[in-house]
Design a protein around this motif. Structure first.
Motif, mmCIF file in Angstrom:
data_model
loop_
_atom_site.group_PDB
_atom_site.id
_atom_site.type_symbol
_atom_site.label_atom_id
_atom_site.label_comp_id
_atom_site.label_asym_id
_atom_site.label_seq_id
_atom_site.Cartn_x
_atom_site.Cartn_y
_atom_site.Cartn_z
ATOM 1 N N HIS A 1 0.649 -1.113 0.055
ATOM 2 C CA HIS A 1 0.193 -0.404 -0.021
ATOM 3 C C HIS A 1 0.704 1.049 0.196
ATOM 4 O O HIS A 1 0.656 1.972 -1.045
ATOM 5 N N GLY A 2 1.988 0.806 0.512
ATOM 6 C CA GLY A 2 2.551 2.041 0.965
ATOM 7 C C GLY A 2 3.577 2.334 -0.352
ATOM 8 O O GLY A 2 3.937 3.640 -0.660
ATOM 9 N N ASP A 3 3.904 1.902 -1.077
ATOM 10 C CA ASP A 3 4.547 1.656 -2.438
ATOM 11 C C ASP A 3 3.340 2.831 -3.584
ATOM 12 O O ASP A 3 3.818 3.491 -4.300
ATOM 13 N N GLU A 4 1.737 2.022 -3.508
ATOM 14 C CA GLU A 4 1.087 2.963 -4.133
ATOM 15 C C GLU A 4 1.004 3.966 -3.865
ATOM 16 O O GLU A 4 0.639 4.688 -5.236
ATOM 17 N N GLN A 5 0.710 3.906 -2.447
ATOM 18 C CA GLN A 5 0.546 5.421 -2.108
ATOM 19 C C GLN A 5 1.024 6.348 -2.582
ATOM 20 O O GLN A 5 1.083 7.238 -2.941
ATOM 21 N N PHE A 6 2.690 6.190 -2.918
ATOM 22 C CA PHE A 6 3.829 6.955 -3.689
ATOM 23 C C PHE A 6 3.495 7.720 -4.544
ATOM 24 O O PHE A 6 3.413 9.042 -4.864
#
Length: 263
Positions: free
Chosen positions: A149-154
């Motif tokens: 999720h962090g990857d996508e949010q970034f």
């Protein structure tokens, strides 16, 4: 018969590069070039024979996997599981999806330009959101979760920093398409572990640094390099050939050739 003539004889008209190669390999199975239990040649050999990149061959193998025609044994190679009994048609070609490396190439073109433009528009609030995304990435890695999720949010926050809703929609579409892609899922089924994600986190930090400096060229280059690193790492991690095969990259030892040339 050359590859182009083979394509012209096929009732199914391939739309994507990997489908062209997949159909050639499929036809070789029908013609009896390989039998059930046989191992296909290494990817490098297929790529050289058909004059295409290894990424296209990798995607063609995934296509045959989805059709249950071959079985991939990581570290050993690709083995014939079944032989098709008929020629290629739209009904019996399972995968009409974009290949995973083709998707990455499109993302590389799109997102590097998004990052470049975002560097000219980014606000302190955007930077804070990107930092929070990196913190989420670190937490997910520390916990060993498969969530990204962090990857996508970034990546999403960078697109939102452009203040352009069309670019945001384009980015969301590319991610959504990837998540629903059978080809992407099959590629990742051959990848184990999550250590590689630490490298991508470092890439994200470099992108963020360029955005903080409002440096468009550095932001563009950092995003381009990040997605190039993703592509290369996925190729390496999903490598299916026999590790004892000599010459993945070179037909002969380039160091020896250089040494002989200097004599």
């Amino acid at each position: 018969m050359d590859v182009v003539n083979r394509f012209n004889m096929m009732p199914f008209e391939p739309k994507r590069p990997y489908q062209e190669i997949g159909l050639v390999l499929r036809n070789q199975l029908i013609e009896g070039l390989y039998k059930v239990g046989d191992r296909l040649p290494p990817e490098r050999d297929i790529a050289e024979q058909l004059d295409v990149s290894r990424t296209v061959v990798r995607e063609a193998i995934i296509m045959l996997e989805l059709e249950n025609l071959v079985e991939v044994k990581k570290g050993s190679g690709v083995y014939v599981l079944n032989v098709p009994t008929n020629s290629a048609s739209r009904e019996n070609i399972i995968s009409d999806d974009a290949g995973p490396f083709e998707m990455l190439q499109a993302r590389q073109l799109l997102e590097s330009n998004i990052a470049e433009f975002a560097a000219t528009q980014v606000t302190p609030g955007d930077i804070l959101r990107m930092r929070s995304a990196l913190e989420l990435e670190r937490k997910e890695l520390a916990e060993g979760t498969v969530d990204c999720h962090g990857d996508e949010q970034f990546h999403l926050y960078i697109a939102e920093a452009t203040q352009n809703s069309v670019l945001v929609d384009m980015l969301k579409h590319s991610w959504d398409r990837r998540e629903k892609s059978p080809m992407w899922k099959k590629l990742h089924s051959h990848i184990s572990g999550t250590a590689y994600r630490e490298e991508w986190l470092e890439d994200h930090a470099k992108i963020l640094s360029a955005l903080q400096r409002k440096d468009p060229i550095s932001a563009k280059n950092a995003m381009w390099q990040h997605l190039e690193n993703v592509k290369q790492r996925l190729i390496e991690l999903s490598d299916i050939d026999d590790p004892n095969f000599d010459g993945y990259l070179f037909s002969s030892n380039p160091v020896v050739l250089l040494g002989n040339a200097s004599k």
